[in-house]
Scaffold this active site. Sequence first.
Site, PDB file in Angstrom:
ATOM      1  N   GLY A   1      29.719  57.190  50.620  1.00  0.00           N
ATOM      2  CA  GLY A   1      28.444  57.824  50.922  1.00  0.00           C
ATOM      3  C   GLY A   1      28.510  59.248  51.416  1.00  0.00           C
ATOM      4  O   GLY A   1      27.535  59.766  51.973  1.00  0.00           O
TER       5      GLY A   1
ATOM      6  N   ASN B   1      26.900  49.675  40.576  1.00  0.00           N
ATOM      7  CA  ASN B   1      27.543  49.808  39.273  1.00  0.00           C
ATOM      8  C   ASN B   1      28.289  48.537  38.900  1.00  0.00           C
ATOM      9  O   ASN B   1      28.842  47.841  39.744  1.00  0.00           O
ATOM     10  CB  ASN B   1      28.478  51.028  39.249  1.00  0.00           C
ATOM     11  CG  ASN B   1      29.880  50.698  39.709  1.00  0.00           C
ATOM     12  OD1 ASN B   1      30.708  50.218  38.935  1.00  0.00           O
ATOM     13  ND2 ASN B   1      30.158  50.946  40.988  1.00  0.00           N
TER      14      ASN B   1
ATOM     15  N   CYS C   1      40.580  44.760  41.789  1.00  0.00           N
ATOM     16  CA  CYS C   1      40.478  44.126  40.469  1.00  0.00           C
ATOM     17  C   CYS C   1      40.612  42.611  40.585  1.00  0.00           C
ATOM     18  O   CYS C   1      41.351  42.105  41.431  1.00  0.00           O
ATOM     19  CB  CYS C   1      41.574  44.652  39.545  1.00  0.00           C
ATOM     20  SG  CYS C   1      41.441  46.406  39.203  1.00  0.00           S
TER      21      CYS C   1
ATOM     22  N   ILE D   1      30.511  48.672  35.892  1.00  0.00           N
ATOM     23  CA  ILE D   1      31.115  49.314  34.725  1.00  0.00           C
ATOM     24  C   ILE D   1      32.157  48.406  34.079  1.00  0.00           C
ATOM     25  O   ILE D   1      32.295  48.348  32.861  1.00  0.00           O
ATOM     26  CB  ILE D   1      31.768  50.658  35.112  1.00  0.00           C
ATOM     27  CG1 ILE D   1      30.746  51.566  35.822  1.00  0.00           C
ATOM     28  CG2 ILE D   1      32.354  51.347  33.891  1.00  0.00           C
ATOM     29  CD1 ILE D   1      29.537  51.920  34.983  1.00  0.00           C
TER      30      ILE D   1
END
Length: 300
Positions: free
Chosen positions: A243, A69, A129, A71
């Site tokens: 997972g 991902n 981040c 996003i």
Amino acid sequence: MTDLRVKIADIEFKNPLVAASGTFGFGKEYEEYYDISKLGGVSTKGLTLNPKDGNEGIRLFETPSGLMNSIGLENPGIQAFIDKELDFLLSKDLITLVNIGGNNIEDYLEAVRLISETEAQMIELNISCPNVKSGGMAFGIKTCVAKDVVKKVRDITDKPLIVKLSPNANDIVEMAKACEEVGADALSLVNTFNAMAIDIDRRKTIFNNKTAGLSGPAIKPIALRMTYEVAKAVNIPVIGMGGIRNYTDVIEFIMAGASAVQVGTMNFTEPMIMANMVEDLEKYMNDNKIESFEEIRGII
């Protein structure tokens, strides 16, 4: 009788299953499938001080046994969450973990200040981040940088503070110990692994940012090993993730030392999966005459 309750930083969860940030929205979507109060908790979609549009281009890409991902932390901003979403989660019989990110320390601190004035039970600090003031390197890569942001956040909030660790850290055990040292009440790990996919026909990477985060069953053995190593190294609770797809995975993480777990990618595959896990966990515990998770936690 089997007792599925677990405690993290003096907060009691009815069971160890927490929906992982970024895979469960703010809970409303999954409420269409089952009563989310069955869960121990929900970690909100990652929130920043100001709204973010997220990344352009392809955002999700399936890989063998995994999901990538990019996003880009698309979210409505912390104030919009407080005004429009938080009451729904607080109305449910579960623990709300507000996941907070930022591109600089000032944004982290202001977002934490705002959420600290609400009834949300816990803060989960996302230090994966990028730090725009340090060339874009994530806060969670270098221990000294992570330690600084965690300490400053700890100084301004009384809410239980969970720090979410990146598997891409230089030394995740050292990182965990540093976060504990400056006041983290718990740790959650792991966030996604930095990975890449290439479109051979276009001769370009799949993602505009070239790399993206890998999650799903493919990372579970590595995430389990990291959870084990961190749980052995610190004296605060650890929430394991990476997972997890069924109750046996949950038990593995608890045996490795986790106090609770987060389930993420598999929510996309099977929306009912966490509700089913609660029932399967209870059956496993009853069948094996295990009265509480304390009997098996950290036995490896």
